[in-house]
Motif scaffolding. Structure first.
Motif, short mmCIF file in Angstrom:
data_model
loop_
_atom_site.label_atom_id
_atom_site.label_comp_id
_atom_site.label_asym_id
_atom_site.label_seq_id
_atom_site.Cartn_x
_atom_site.Cartn_y
_atom_site.Cartn_z
N ILE A 1 -5.40 7.87 -1.54
CA ILE A 1 -4.84 6.49 -1.25
C ILE A 1 -4.16 6.55 0.24
O ILE A 1 -4.60 5.64 0.98
CB ILE A 1 -4.16 5.99 -2.16
N SER B 1 -6.36 4.61 2.80
CA SER B 1 -5.73 3.43 3.19
C SER B 1 -4.72 3.13 4.42
O SER B 1 -4.49 2.04 4.91
CB SER B 1 -5.17 2.70 1.71
N SER C 1 -11.98 3.29 3.53
CA SER C 1 -10.89 2.49 3.60
C SER C 1 -10.79 1.12 2.44
O SER C 1 -10.01 0.66 2.06
CB SER C 1 -10.42 1.87 5.06
N ASP D 1 -9.23 1.19 -1.55
CA ASP D 1 -7.82 0.48 -2.19
C ASP D 1 -8.37 -0.84 -2.56
O ASP D 1 -7.60 -1.48 -3.64
CB ASP D 1 -6.78 0.51 -1.18
N ILE E 1 0.59 -0.97 -0.11
CA ILE E 1 0.05 0.04 -0.07
C ILE E 1 0.82 1.17 0.10
O ILE E 1 0.56 2.24 -0.76
CB ILE E 1 -0.99 0.15 1.40
N PHE F 1 -6.38 -6.74 4.01
CA PHE F 1 -6.90 -5.32 4.37
C PHE F 1 -8.29 -5.23 4.07
O PHE F 1 -8.93 -4.59 4.98
CB PHE F 1 -6.28 -4.37 3.50
#
Length: 374
Positions: free
Chosen positions: A269, A273, A316, A319, A250, A347
């Motif tokens: 992002i 994330s 979140s 991503d 990430i 994730f």
């Protein structure tokens, strides 16, 4: 009525068009009245459902590189993830962007059609509860932003064109947002009660007593924290270009976007994330700890902080949607292909578990920590 967040007993005055009623103690918006809101919810729900169906049969994006073309539709995107055994990603995508929004719209259409005739819809209370339980998990707007980010990320190495399904899904998302704008839970409850007083009262369940949720919240936060470590250390996506693999985490993906000059996308992002998940874990942990300590300080500020955390946590998933779209779009063998990394699963689990933790947290205990003992 009682405020859902601080349990203050209130009597609501009649409201004019666009007037809001706020809790005087915690600031929670209890309701907002809008003229002809029910008709607008029905109209936008019907339009959203039509455009959602129209986004299925056509191309969503068209990818071309070195004379090769790849088209993707949303059903093909989901089937591609399933063929590669990424069942969790496929399930998250189909539930969050199609099944749940469709069920919400169908439920609202069902309620509105009865209420416009001043009739109580059969099992109306159950349908209303189901709609509001599904709302936090509907992520159409997040998926759309993820599609735009995917387009920008691949723009340097290939040409990407938007298909008819993309524009249909865009209009669906705008209509869905309009539905949520005109939908008000308190006004809906009042209309259900007015259309069938006795049937509404019989359908009401006793509200769950506040408290006894601290252990569940701590368990979910612990699980999310453990999963967040591999979600950041392992690759979330692997890009194969001319037979060479280029795994990226990430953070490395954010760095590449920044180096390529895509500063706004890199910031989005990074916030969605990295910053949001960490902040959500810390805030929920602190709020839970403050309740255990029976703190009576900064009650209104803690309540506002919980609302913000609960609202932004679902973003979140951005991503995860980016990875799912790129995996489905870029499949050209050794020439160019994108595959999910193990961090994508971890994730996605972090986001889901933190949302469950936020749902299990009882904001009423901020105002009365001793409720956990009852």
């Amino acid at each position: 009525m009682r405020c859902p967040e601080c349990t203050l007993a209130l009597t609501l005055p009649p409201l004019a068009h666009r007037q809001k009623a706020l809790c005087p103690r915690c600031g929670y918006q209890l309701t907002q009245y809008r003229n002809q809101a029910l008709d607008k919810v029905l109209a936008y729900s019907l339009a959203a459902l039509c455009f959602l169906g129209a986004s299925l049969p056509f191309d969503f994006m068209i990818f071309s590189s070195r004379g090769q073309f790849q088209t993707i539709s949303i059903p093909l995107s989901i089937s591609t993830l399933m063929e590669q055994d990424y069942l969790l990603l496929a399930a998250v995508q189909i539930m969050a962007i199609y099944l749940l929004p469709a069920c919400i719209l169908l439920g609202l259409i069902y309620l509105c059609l009865f209420l416009r005739r001043d009739r109580y819809p059969p099992r109306g209370a159950w349908v209303k509860r189901l709609i509001y339980a599904m709302l936090p998990w509907s992520m159409a707007e997040i998926f759309l932003v993820g599609a735009l980010i995917s387009l920008i990320k691949m723009n340097d190495i290939a040409e990407i064109h938007l298909g008819m399904s993309f524009y249909a899904y865009l209009i669906f998302t705008l209509c869905f947002i309009a539905v949520l704008y005109y939908l008000d839970e308190h006004q809906l409850v009042e209309q259900l009660r007015h259309s069938g007083q006795e049937r509404w009262q019989k359908a009401q369940r006793q509200p769950k007593p506040p408290g006894r949720m601290i252990q569940r919240t701590w368990a979910l936060l612990l699980a999310a924290t453990i999963l967040y470590i591999p979600a950041n250390l392992l690759p979330i996506m692997n890009t194969r270009l001319l037979g060479r693999d280029d795994p990226s985490t990430i953070l490395s993906g954010v760095v590449k976007l920044w180096q390529n000059g895509s500063y706004p996308i890199a910031v989005i992002i990074f916030v969605a994330s990295l910053l949001v998940p960490v902040s959500k874990l810390l805030v929920l942990g602190w709020l839970t700890y403050s309740i255990q300590r029976q703190s009576r300080m900064l009650k209104k500020w803690r309540t506002h902080l919980y609302r913000i955390t609960d609202f932004i946590g679902r973003w979140s998933m951005l991503d995860v949607f980016v990875v799912a779209i790129l995996v489905s779009l870029v499949q050209m063998g050794n020439t160019m292909a994108v595959y999910p990394g193990p961090a994508a699963i971890a994730f996605a689990a972090v986001v889901i578990i933190t949302m469950l933790a936020a749902n299990s947290f009882d904001a009423r205990m901020i105002w009365n920590p001793k409720l956990d003992e009852k």
